[in-house]
Design an enzyme around this catalytic site. Structure first.
Site, PDB file in Angstrom:
ATOM      1  N   ARG A  98       0.817  -1.212   0.000  1.00  0.00           N
ATOM      2  CA  ARG A  98       0.000   0.000   0.000  1.00  0.00           C
ATOM      3  C   ARG A  98       0.850   1.262   0.000  1.00  0.00           C
ATOM      4  O   ARG A  98       0.487   2.276   0.588  1.00  0.00           O
ATOM      5  CB  ARG A  98      -0.964   0.029   1.198  1.00  0.00           C
ATOM      6  CG  ARG A  98      -2.246  -0.748   0.932  1.00  0.00           C
ATOM      7  CD  ARG A  98      -3.350  -0.346   1.925  1.00  0.00           C
ATOM      8  NE  ARG A  98      -4.068  -1.533   2.318  1.00  0.00           N
ATOM      9  CZ  ARG A  98      -4.156  -1.986   3.566  1.00  0.00           C
ATOM     10  NH1 ARG A  98      -3.598  -1.329   4.554  1.00  0.00           N
ATOM     11  NH2 ARG A  98      -4.814  -3.080   3.837  1.00  0.00           N
ATOM     12  N   ASP A 128      -6.873  -3.360  -7.314  1.00  0.00           N
ATOM     13  CA  ASP A 128      -7.500  -3.978  -6.144  1.00  0.00           C
ATOM     14  C   ASP A 128      -7.746  -5.452  -6.427  1.00  0.00           C
ATOM     15  O   ASP A 128      -8.031  -5.824  -7.576  1.00  0.00           O
ATOM     16  CB  ASP A 128      -8.825  -3.285  -5.815  1.00  0.00           C
ATOM     17  CG  ASP A 128      -9.330  -3.653  -4.431  1.00  0.00           C
ATOM     18  OD1 ASP A 128     -10.125  -4.620  -4.326  1.00  0.00           O
ATOM     19  OD2 ASP A 128      -8.923  -3.023  -3.451  1.00  0.00           O
ATOM     20  N   TYR A 169     -14.576 -12.713   0.558  1.00  0.00           N
ATOM     21  CA  TYR A 169     -15.331 -11.500   0.224  1.00  0.00           C
ATOM     22  C   TYR A 169     -16.616 -11.837  -0.529  1.00  0.00           C
ATOM     23  O   TYR A 169     -17.677 -11.242  -0.284  1.00  0.00           O
ATOM     24  CB  TYR A 169     -14.476 -10.559  -0.621  1.00  0.00           C
ATOM     25  CG  TYR A 169     -13.428  -9.811   0.166  1.00  0.00           C
ATOM     26  CD1 TYR A 169     -13.784  -8.778   1.019  1.00  0.00           C
ATOM     27  CD2 TYR A 169     -12.080 -10.132   0.055  1.00  0.00           C
ATOM     28  CE1 TYR A 169     -12.831  -8.073   1.742  1.00  0.00           C
ATOM     29  CE2 TYR A 169     -11.109  -9.445   0.774  1.00  0.00           C
ATOM     30  CZ  TYR A 169     -11.500  -8.422   1.622  1.00  0.00           C
ATOM     31  OH  TYR A 169     -10.551  -7.742   2.334  1.00  0.00           O
ATOM     32  N   ARG A 228      -7.459  10.984  -6.065  1.00  0.00           N
ATOM     33  CA  ARG A 228      -8.612  10.103  -5.909  1.00  0.00           C
ATOM     34  C   ARG A 228      -9.923  10.849  -5.676  1.00  0.00           C
ATOM     35  O   ARG A 228     -11.007  10.286  -5.849  1.00  0.00           O
ATOM     36  CB  ARG A 228      -8.383   9.161  -4.716  1.00  0.00           C
ATOM     37  CG  ARG A 228      -7.507   7.965  -5.028  1.00  0.00           C
ATOM     38  CD  ARG A 228      -8.332   6.793  -5.533  1.00  0.00           C
ATOM     39  NE  ARG A 228      -9.273   6.333  -4.521  1.00  0.00           N
ATOM     40  CZ  ARG A 228     -10.568   6.536  -4.521  1.00  0.00           C
ATOM     41  NH1 ARG A 228     -11.127   7.203  -5.513  1.00  0.00           N
ATOM     42  NH2 ARG A 228     -11.343   6.097  -3.551  1.00  0.00           N
ATOM     43  N   ARG A 254      -3.630   6.264   0.879  1.00  0.00           N
ATOM     44  CA  ARG A 254      -4.255   7.489   1.387  1.00  0.00           C
ATOM     45  C   ARG A 254      -3.374   8.278   2.353  1.00  0.00           C
ATOM     46  O   ARG A 254      -3.707   9.409   2.706  1.00  0.00           O
ATOM     47  CB  ARG A 254      -5.583   7.141   2.073  1.00  0.00           C
ATOM     48  CG  ARG A 254      -6.694   6.768   1.098  1.00  0.00           C
ATOM     49  CD  ARG A 254      -7.948   6.344   1.831  1.00  0.00           C
ATOM     50  NE  ARG A 254      -7.792   5.019   2.435  1.00  0.00           N
ATOM     51  CZ  ARG A 254      -8.624   4.496   3.336  1.00  0.00           C
ATOM     52  NH1 ARG A 254      -9.663   5.212   3.747  1.00  0.00           N
ATOM     53  NH2 ARG A 254      -8.426   3.297   3.812  1.00  0.00           N
TER      54      ARG A 254
END
Length: 385
Positions: A37, A86, A164, A50, A41
């Site tokens: 990552r 992703d 998921y 973004r 962010r």
């Protein structure tokens, strides 16, 4: 110039191959470092880029993915880039709706809850064609990297993707997914096979597009004990590596090193080291020296600083002196000391420095820079001594 095989032009020659040499088990002049990552962010420029569109729209924009991938390279002397994407683009390509809910994470409005729900999934053979935007992002990024560092492609492992798809999002227990394993073992294997059959051409396509290494994320390994992992995760992890390597050879593509990162999968280190991957990633709960004893010297290890260590002061250097004295810290020097201890424990070769998981959104970019600089500085000193 390197042959491309996917994009219209050859790729620029690679200038820094330290990460690739470490992944292949070759000696390096210093320890290469990258961060899971690293495009995230915690970077203000990432948040600004973004802000204009939703998460999966960003993933479908090669230009945006390229820009986000390159941002951390402009700040830090990292030894590898990892394409911004992703793991859940694969379930999307199989026909499932996935949204990213702010403050909550991924959400599947219609998860797989019954065995007949598998009929809703598309043919895994068409998944790669649905994900051409990822390949385009990889090719564009390879061109714009201009050979600075290698580019890593990635995907989620079958069990992690299954969690998921069955849970409908994140879960602290994975109770729905594990219920499938116990109550519907045949359907579980069917789903895991579908995912494997989707992942292999997807990963091969990433290499054809320009990826120079591949990482498979088994992020939810820790929800399985040794028995369930050996039955429902490990066979598919092995099969992905075996098939990707075979398909690359069939396609006339050069082999690339493959990394397996099974978070909290410490109970299966020996099996993972023999699963067909050149690199085994470790989370921060595993002692490096013990991991090396368990896996032997035939694989490279990657990891494994606790990401939360980057909340510590970024600081200067260890105190000089014998081992006991050198363990004493000046308060503001903790990040560097933790890095030094990590490098001492892993040793100078067959090792790639990283965190034990991804960077968190509230981390200070300066502390990330301190981590990277400490790895480079101390690993060079280690080799001199």
């Amino acid at each position: 110039m390197e042959a491309n095989g996917f994009g219209p032009q050859p790729f620029p020659e690679l200038k820094n191959d330290t990460f690739l040499r470490a992944a292949w088990g070759e000696d390096t002049d210093y320890t290469p470092v990258w961060c899971m990552r690293q495009a995230g962010r915690y970077l203000p420029e990432f948040r600004e880029t973004r802000a204009a569109q939703d998460f999966f729209s960003t993933c479908r924009s090669p230009e945006a993915c390229c820009e986000l991938t390159l941002q951390p390279l402009r700040r830090f002397p990292l030894d590898a880039a990892i394409i911004f994407s992703d793991i859940l683009v694969v379930p999307q390509a199989l026909g499932m709706e996935v949204t990213m809910v702010p403050g909550k994470g991924p959400s599947f409005p219609e998860p797989l809850r019954e065995e007949q729900d598998l009929e809703r999934l598309r043919d895994p053979g068409i998944v790669a064609s649905q994900l051409a935007y990822v390949f385009q992002a990889i090719t564009l990024t390879r061109q714009r990297l201009a050979g600075r560092v290698p580019l890593i492609g990635f995907a989620g492992a079958p069990w992690t993707l299954m969690t998921y798809m069955v849970e409908g999002g994140s879960s602290s227990t994975m109770a729905h997914a594990k219920r499938w394993l116990y109550q519907r073992p045949k359907a579980s294997h069917q789903l895991l096979r579908i995912l494997t059959d989707a992942l292999v051409p997807y990963l091969v396509g990433q290499v054809a597009a320009g990826a120079q290494a591949l990482q498979l994320f088994e992020s939810h390994a820790g929800h399985l004990g040794p028995q369930l992992f050996s039955k429902f995760a490990l066979p598919y992890i092995r099969d992905v590596a075996k098939q990707v390597k075979a398909k690359l050879q069939e396609a006339g593509l050069a082999p690339v090193p493959m990394i397996i990162f099974a978070k909290d999968g410490h109970f299966a280190l020996e099996e993972l080291a023999q699963a067909g991957y050149e690199v085994v990633g470790l989370d921060w709960t595993v002692a490096p020296e013990k991991a090396r004893e368990r896996v032997g010297k035939t694989v490279t290890l990657q990891g494994n600083l606790d990401p939360c260590a980057l909340y510590a002061p970024k600081g200067g250097q260890r105190l000089a002196g014998p081992p006991v004295a050198s363990a004493l810290l000046v308060p503001q020097e903790e990040i560097r000391c933790l890095v030094q201890q990590m490098l001492d424990d892993f040793g100078p070769q067959r090792y790639i420095a990283n965190l034990g998981h991804g960077l968190y959104p509230d981390m200070d970019p300066e502390h990330v820079g301190a981590f990277v600089d400490a790895v480079h500085t101390y690993s060079r000193l280690l080799r001199k001594n």
